[in-house]
Design a protein around this motif. Structure first.
Motif, short mmCIF file in Angstrom:
data_model
loop_
_atom_site.label_atom_id
_atom_site.label_comp_id
_atom_site.label_asym_id
_atom_site.label_seq_id
_atom_site.Cartn_x
_atom_site.Cartn_y
_atom_site.Cartn_z
N THR A 9 -8.98 -31.35 30.17
CA THR A 9 -9.30 -30.07 30.93
C THR A 9 -9.29 -30.42 32.21
OG1 THR A 9 -11.65 -30.19 31.12
CG2 THR A 9 -10.82 -29.51 28.78
N SER A 10 -9.18 -29.07 33.04
CA SER A 10 -9.41 -29.02 34.58
C SER A 10 -10.68 -28.62 34.91
CB SER A 10 -8.64 -27.88 35.03
OG SER A 10 -8.68 -26.63 34.71
N VAL A 11 -11.65 -28.82 33.98
CA VAL A 11 -13.21 -28.27 34.30
C VAL A 11 -13.69 -29.40 34.76
CG1 VAL A 11 -15.61 -28.03 33.10
CG2 VAL A 11 -13.45 -27.07 31.90
N ASN A 12 -14.34 -29.55 36.14
CA ASN A 12 -14.75 -30.54 36.73
C ASN A 12 -16.30 -30.57 37.36
OD1 ASN A 12 -14.49 -28.88 38.92
ND2 ASN A 12 -12.54 -29.74 39.69
N LEU A 15 -20.74 -26.14 37.10
CA LEU A 15 -21.06 -24.62 37.32
C LEU A 15 -19.53 -24.11 36.17
CD1 LEU A 15 -21.56 -22.04 38.81
CD2 LEU A 15 -19.90 -22.64 40.43
N ASP A 16 -18.65 -24.97 35.88
CA ASP A 16 -17.74 -24.58 35.21
C ASP A 16 -18.01 -24.65 33.52
OD1 ASP A 16 -15.65 -24.31 36.95
OD2 ASP A 16 -15.23 -26.61 37.23
N ILE A 17 -18.94 -25.45 33.40
CA ILE A 17 -19.41 -25.81 31.97
C ILE A 17 -20.32 -24.62 31.86
CG2 ILE A 17 -20.85 -27.15 30.45
CD1 ILE A 17 -19.80 -29.62 31.97
N ASN A 18 -21.03 -24.14 32.73
CA ASN A 18 -22.09 -23.00 32.48
C ASN A 18 -21.29 -21.52 32.30
OD1 ASN A 18 -24.40 -24.74 32.80
ND2 ASN A 18 -24.54 -24.44 34.97
N LYS A 19 -20.20 -21.67 32.97
CA LYS A 19 -19.43 -20.56 32.60
C LYS A 19 -18.60 -20.53 31.16
CE LYS A 19 -15.16 -18.33 34.77
NZ LYS A 19 -13.99 -18.47 35.68
N LEU A 20 -18.48 -21.68 31.02
CA LEU A 20 -17.60 -21.93 29.53
C LEU A 20 -18.69 -21.73 28.29
CD1 LEU A 20 -14.94 -24.28 30.50
CD2 LEU A 20 -14.44 -21.94 29.96
N ARG A 21 -19.97 -22.12 28.66
CA ARG A 21 -20.94 -22.34 27.64
C ARG A 21 -20.94 -21.19 26.47
NH1 ARG A 21 -24.43 -25.81 27.79
NH2 ARG A 21 -24.36 -25.88 30.03
N PRO A 22 -21.12 -19.88 26.84
CA PRO A 22 -20.93 -18.76 26.17
C PRO A 22 -19.58 -18.49 25.46
CG PRO A 22 -21.49 -18.16 28.37
CD PRO A 22 -21.18 -19.34 28.32
N ILE A 44 -12.96 -34.75 29.79
CA ILE A 44 -12.71 -34.53 28.34
C ILE A 44 -13.88 -33.47 27.85
CG2 ILE A 44 -12.84 -35.46 26.03
CD1 ILE A 44 -10.16 -36.37 27.70
N LEU A 45 -13.08 -32.70 26.94
CA LEU A 45 -14.06 -31.66 26.17
C LEU A 45 -13.87 -32.02 24.47
CD1 LEU A 45 -15.53 -29.31 25.09
CD2 LEU A 45 -13.25 -27.87 25.30
N ARG A 46 -14.83 -32.57 23.89
CA ARG A 46 -14.79 -33.12 22.60
C ARG A 46 -15.69 -31.68 21.78
NH1 ARG A 46 -15.94 -37.64 25.35
NH2 ARG A 46 -14.58 -39.43 24.94
N ILE A 47 -15.05 -31.64 20.77
CA ILE A 47 -15.72 -30.37 19.60
C ILE A 47 -15.60 -31.14 18.44
CG2 ILE A 47 -15.83 -28.13 18.63
CD1 ILE A 47 -13.91 -27.26 21.34
N GLU A 48 -16.76 -31.26 17.59
CA GLU A 48 -16.97 -31.73 16.32
C GLU A 48 -17.39 -30.35 15.49
OE1 GLU A 48 -20.15 -34.55 15.54
OE2 GLU A 48 -19.85 -35.38 17.36
N THR A 49 -16.16 -30.26 14.72
CA THR A 49 -16.22 -28.89 13.95
C THR A 49 -15.40 -28.93 12.46
OG1 THR A 49 -15.02 -26.64 14.13
CG2 THR A 49 -13.73 -28.51 15.01
N LEU A 64 -9.22 -18.21 30.69
CA LEU A 64 -10.19 -18.21 31.75
C LEU A 64 -9.84 -18.87 33.04
CD1 LEU A 64 -13.57 -18.62 29.65
CD2 LEU A 64 -12.65 -16.63 31.02
N GLY A 65 -8.48 -19.35 32.99
CA GLY A 65 -7.87 -20.09 34.26
C GLY A 65 -7.83 -21.51 34.19
N TYR A 66 -8.52 -22.18 33.11
CA TYR A 66 -8.76 -23.66 32.79
C TYR A 66 -7.29 -24.12 32.34
CZ TYR A 66 -13.40 -22.99 34.37
OH TYR A 66 -14.73 -22.49 35.05
N LEU A 67 -7.07 -25.45 32.82
CA LEU A 67 -6.06 -25.96 31.94
C LEU A 67 -6.88 -26.86 30.94
CD1 LEU A 67 -4.15 -27.73 35.22
CD2 LEU A 67 -3.35 -25.60 33.94
#
Length: 72
Positions: A9-12, A15-22, A44-49, A64-67
């Motif tokens: 991701t381009s989340v760095n 602040l980005d994580i807080n925006k994406l949390r919801p 890296i974003l990891r999701i266990e699902t 939301l404008g993220y890669l």
């Protein structure tokens, strides 16, 4: 059985994580887990699902404008 989805991701920053949390919490049921590794060069974003599809994550972050790119 849970699958692990992994994304570059381009989340760095926090602040980005807080925006994406919801958004990520809305995509994932309470039994799923997600986290970012901002120490990794690919942010890296990891999701266990059990049920979430990678396309839902890709679409949400892109809107939301993220890669975001799924790693295999």
């Amino acid at each position: 059985m849970k699958n692990v989805l992994v994304f570059k991701t381009s989340v760095n920053e926090e602040l980005d994580i807080n925006k994406l949390r919801p958004v990520l919490n809305a995509l994932t049921p309470p039994t799923d887990l997600w986290n970012f590794d901002l120490e990794d060069c690919d942010n890296i974003l990891r999701i266990e699902t059990q049920h979430l599809r990678a396309t839902a994550v890709l679409d949400s972050l892109h809107s939301l404008g993220y890669l975001c790119e799924e790693l295999h």
